[in-house]
Design a protein around this motif. Structure first.
Motif, PDB file in Angstrom:
ATOM      1  N   ALA A 153       0.800  -1.233   0.000  1.00  0.00           N
ATOM      2  CA  ALA A 153       0.000   0.000   0.000  1.00  0.00           C
ATOM      3  C   ALA A 153       0.830   1.278   0.000  1.00  0.00           C
ATOM      4  N   ALA A 154       2.139   1.178   0.173  1.00  0.00           N
ATOM      5  CA  ALA A 154       2.960   2.366   0.390  1.00  0.00           C
ATOM      6  C   ALA A 154       2.877   3.377  -0.747  1.00  0.00           C
ATOM      7  N   SER A 155       2.693   2.908  -1.959  1.00  0.00           N
ATOM      8  CA  SER A 155       2.620   3.825  -3.097  1.00  0.00           C
ATOM      9  C   SER A 155       1.288   4.539  -3.197  1.00  0.00           C
ATOM     10  N   THR A 156       0.317   4.166  -2.383  1.00  0.00           N
ATOM     11  CA  THR A 156      -1.027   4.740  -2.488  1.00  0.00           C
ATOM     12  C   THR A 156      -1.250   5.903  -1.531  1.00  0.00           C
ATOM     13  N   LEU A 170      -0.310   2.660  10.348  1.00  0.00           N
ATOM     14  CA  LEU A 170       0.987   3.145  10.808  1.00  0.00           C
ATOM     15  C   LEU A 170       2.123   2.392  10.116  1.00  0.00           C
ATOM     16  N   PHE A 171       1.925   1.095   9.865  1.00  0.00           N
ATOM     17  CA  PHE A 171       2.943   0.330   9.146  1.00  0.00           C
ATOM     18  C   PHE A 171       3.072   0.808   7.700  1.00  0.00           C
ATOM     19  N   VAL A 172       1.957   1.200   7.091  1.00  0.00           N
ATOM     20  CA  VAL A 172       2.000   1.718   5.720  1.00  0.00           C
ATOM     21  C   VAL A 172       2.836   2.991   5.671  1.00  0.00           C
ATOM     22  N   HIS A 173       2.585   3.903   6.606  1.00  0.00           N
ATOM     23  CA  HIS A 173       3.327   5.160   6.618  1.00  0.00           C
ATOM     24  C   HIS A 173       4.791   4.933   6.974  1.00  0.00           C
ATOM     25  N   GLN A 174       5.062   3.963   7.821  1.00  0.00           N
ATOM     26  CA  GLN A 174       6.445   3.599   8.140  1.00  0.00           C
ATOM     27  C   GLN A 174       7.155   3.085   6.900  1.00  0.00           C
ATOM     28  N   ALA A 175       6.518   2.175   6.169  1.00  0.00           N
ATOM     29  CA  ALA A 175       7.111   1.649   4.935  1.00  0.00           C
ATOM     30  C   ALA A 175       7.322   2.760   3.926  1.00  0.00           C
ATOM     31  N   ARG A 176       6.338   3.662   3.832  1.00  0.00           N
ATOM     32  CA  ARG A 176       6.455   4.776   2.900  1.00  0.00           C
ATOM     33  C   ARG A 176       7.680   5.632   3.227  1.00  0.00           C
ATOM     34  N   ALA A 177       7.859   5.976   4.496  1.00  0.00           N
ATOM     35  CA  ALA A 177       9.003   6.794   4.898  1.00  0.00           C
ATOM     36  C   ALA A 177      10.320   6.095   4.580  1.00  0.00           C
ATOM     37  N   LEU A 196      10.900   3.729   2.280  1.00  0.00           N
ATOM     38  CA  LEU A 196      11.099   3.661   0.836  1.00  0.00           C
ATOM     39  C   LEU A 196      11.483   5.021   0.266  1.00  0.00           C
ATOM     40  N   GLU A 197      10.924   6.099   0.814  1.00  0.00           N
ATOM     41  CA  GLU A 197      11.307   7.428   0.354  1.00  0.00           C
ATOM     42  C   GLU A 197      12.784   7.687   0.602  1.00  0.00           C
ATOM     43  N   GLU A 198      13.276   7.287   1.766  1.00  0.00           N
ATOM     44  CA  GLU A 198      14.695   7.500   2.049  1.00  0.00           C
ATOM     45  C   GLU A 198      15.561   6.649   1.142  1.00  0.00           C
ATOM     46  N   VAL A 199      15.200   5.390   0.948  1.00  0.00           N
ATOM     47  CA  VAL A 199      15.963   4.508   0.056  1.00  0.00           C
ATOM     48  C   VAL A 199      15.972   5.064  -1.365  1.00  0.00           C
ATOM     49  N   ALA A 200      14.828   5.601  -1.796  1.00  0.00           N
ATOM     50  CA  ALA A 200      14.713   6.115  -3.168  1.00  0.00           C
ATOM     51  C   ALA A 200      15.417   7.448  -3.364  1.00  0.00           C
ATOM     52  N   GLY A 201      15.867   8.049  -2.279  1.00  0.00           N
ATOM     53  CA  GLY A 201      16.589   9.309  -2.404  1.00  0.00           C
ATOM     54  C   GLY A 201      15.715  10.544  -2.371  1.00  0.00           C
ATOM     55  N   VAL A 202      14.476  10.419  -1.886  1.00  0.00           N
ATOM     56  CA  VAL A 202      13.621  11.599  -1.730  1.00  0.00           C
ATOM     57  C   VAL A 202      14.229  12.490  -0.653  1.00  0.00           C
ATOM     58  N   PRO A 203      14.441  13.778  -0.917  1.00  0.00           N
ATOM     59  CA  PRO A 203      15.055  14.655   0.096  1.00  0.00           C
ATOM     60  C   PRO A 203      14.244  14.681   1.381  1.00  0.00           C
ATOM     61  N   ALA A 204      14.923  14.807   2.501  1.00  0.00           N
ATOM     62  CA  ALA A 204      14.249  14.766   3.797  1.00  0.00           C
ATOM     63  C   ALA A 204      13.168  15.828   3.908  1.00  0.00           C
ATOM     64  N   ALA A 263      11.229  16.900   1.699  1.00  0.00           N
ATOM     65  CA  ALA A 263      10.066  16.560   0.878  1.00  0.00           C
ATOM     66  C   ALA A 263       9.477  15.213   1.268  1.00  0.00           C
ATOM     67  N   SER A 264       9.970  14.627   2.349  1.00  0.00           N
ATOM     68  CA  SER A 264       9.593  13.269   2.728  1.00  0.00           C
ATOM     69  C   SER A 264       8.866  13.269   4.067  1.00  0.00           C
ATOM     70  N   LEU A 265       8.277  12.141   4.392  1.00  0.00           N
ATOM     71  CA  LEU A 265       7.800  11.915   5.751  1.00  0.00           C
ATOM     72  C   LEU A 265       8.994  11.902   6.699  1.00  0.00           C
ATOM     73  N   PRO A 266       8.772  12.143   7.993  1.00  0.00           N
ATOM     74  CA  PRO A 266       9.892  12.032   8.945  1.00  0.00           C
ATOM     75  C   PRO A 266      10.595  10.686   8.801  1.00  0.00           C
ATOM     76  N   ARG A 267      11.901  10.709   8.799  1.00  0.00           N
ATOM     77  CA  ARG A 267      12.686   9.495   8.587  1.00  0.00           C
ATOM     78  C   ARG A 267      12.425   8.471   9.687  1.00  0.00           C
ATOM     79  N   CYS A 268      12.558   7.203   9.343  1.00  0.00           N
ATOM     80  CA  CYS A 268      12.555   6.156  10.351  1.00  0.00           C
ATOM     81  C   CYS A 268      13.781   6.319  11.243  1.00  0.00           C
ATOM     82  N   ARG A 269      13.712   5.795  12.435  1.00  0.00           N
ATOM     83  CA  ARG A 269      14.805   5.946  13.380  1.00  0.00           C
ATOM     84  C   ARG A 269      15.983   5.043  13.037  1.00  0.00           C
ATOM     85  N   SER A 270      17.158   5.424  13.525  1.00  0.00           N
ATOM     86  CA  SER A 270      18.396   4.712  13.225  1.00  0.00           C
ATOM     87  C   SER A 270      18.594   3.532  14.160  1.00  0.00           C
TER      88      SER A 270
END
Length: 396
Positions: free
Chosen positions: A25-28, A342-349, A351-359, A361-368
């Motif tokens: 669902a992350a792309s939706t 919440l898992f959908v939004h987590q996956a979305r965040a 994938l955005e970081e992996v894809a190189g979406v600037p921070a 323009a992205s959802l808050p990053r997942c934690r380290s």
């Protein structure tokens, strides 16, 4: 940006299914800036479960050995959702194979292994890889709104925090023994669901300085051995033989945070509370509370109300609140929010970081992974307090 990302999930149990559904669902949700997401593989050593999960969520194949996922050229991103003791070997193997990794919490079953994983993640980051931990409740609009009320000063100076997470997955004595019930004190209810409340508490109240009053209790001291695979928390046939439960069914402690003090209580034997996370925070100008039972609303009380109508008022969450607008197909108040979202939004965040979406323009990053280590150190301080009669212990 890459043209596509191949995704795999290792672990086909309840949380693994949540990750699988989330990638689907992350792309939706939110703006359509992700590359194509290919659902490639589900990995689980129990083949029937892996087959069923792959088919159910539309993944191309299932595998029984995680090493096949590490070696696969068509997989870029992997969620690790298995027993905590397996995390280090799998995560380090995936990073060495050039995969981006999202690991479920807690990061591992020992702090030593967690620190080694964090070191591996730092080395992998230098090679362009992303390794993150899933703190899914940080995606909750209700919890984010509570944080906004704090940051805006509408609650005033914080006075104290109360957090509890009551669940009932372990309340039946006939539930089979599994890895969840075996391990040192602190690895049971505290490590499982207390890990959630502790990172939420720090998100709202600031870093924990020390803990005190740590107390554990094992309510059901033995459980029947399973006859086969244990599915989820309680599924599976059992034998007449039993094994001892070695960790905690219940835990409670006090904490001193940067902004206030608080109390946290967790249980896996609270009958009638299947998923009872509840938070309440008090300040000099008012208070706010939120519950997973009604996650699409926050109750707020402010001292500037007229005396004859003073009290909590219910605020339905909607696009005016953080983490909401654009996040659902129907992003309007009153349509409801669930934990699966919440898992959908987590996956979305992720994938955005992996894809190189600037921070920005992205959802808050997942934690380290370093955040994952800190979460375990927080819980280790609680275990240390409990082992020494509730004494005060500093959080590293």
């Amino acid at each position: 940006m890459t043209t596509s990302l191949g995704v795999a999930v290792i672990g086909a149990g309840m949380a693994g299914k949540a990750h699988a559904a989330a990638y689907r669902a992350a792309s939706t949700v939110y703006a359509p800036v992700l590359p194509e997401i290919r659902l490639v593989a589900i990995g689980d050593s129990f083949e029937p479960l892996g087959v069923e999960t792959a088919k159910r969520f539309g993944f191309e194949r299932n595998v029984v050995d995680w090493r096949d996922i590490a070696a696969a050229d068509d997989i870029d991103v992997v969620s690790v959702v298995v027993a905590n003791s397996l995390h280090r070997e799998i995560v380090e193997g995936l990073l060495a194979a050039g995969k981006h990794v999202l690991c479920e919490k807690p990061l591992s079953d020992t702090i030593a292994d967690a620190r080694a994983m964090a070191e591996a993640a730092r080395s992998a980051e230098a090679q362009g890889l992303v390794a993150r931990i899933g703190f899914s409740y940080l995606r909750s609009p209700g919890i984010a709104f509570m944080r906004q009320l704090i940051d805006d000063g509408r609650l005033g100076d914080l006075l104290h925090f109360s957090g509890r997470y009551w669940t009932d997955y372990g309340c039946r004595p006939d539930a089979p023994i599994s890895w969840r019930y075996q391990g040192p004190q602190g690895s049971g209810a505290l490590g499982d669901i207390g890990s959630h409340v502790s990172y939420i508490a720090e998100y709202l109240c600031g870093p924990a300085h020390d803990v005190s009053g740590g107390r554990f209790h094992t309510s059901i001291v033995e459980r029947p051995k399973p006859l086969g695979q244990v599915i989820g928390h309680t599924g599976g046939d059992v034998s007449d033989e039993t094994s001892p439960v070695t960790n905690d069914d219940y835990a409670t402690f006090n904490a001193r945070f940067a902004a206030c003090v608080g109390t946290i209580e967790v249980s896996r034997v609270a009958a009638g509370h299947p998923n009872g996370l509840a938070l309440e925070i008090f300040g000099t100008r008012g208070a706010a509370r939120w519950s997973q039972t009604n996650p699409a609303q926050v109750e707020v009380m402010l001292h500037d109300e007229h005396a004859d109508v003073a009290g909590y008022r219910t605020i339905p969450l909607g696009p005016a609140h953080p983490r909401y607008a654009g996040g659902w197909a129907m992003d309007a108040p009153g349509v409801g929010i669930g934990q699966n979202d919440l898992f959908v939004h987590q996956a979305r965040a992720f994938l955005e970081e992996v894809a190189g979406v600037p921070a920005e323009a992205s959802l808050p990053r997942c934690r380290s992974f370093d955040d994952g280590v800190h979460n375990m150190e927080f819980l280790a301080a609680v275990a240390d307090s409990a082992a020494h009669g509730g004494t005060t212990v500093a959080v590293r």
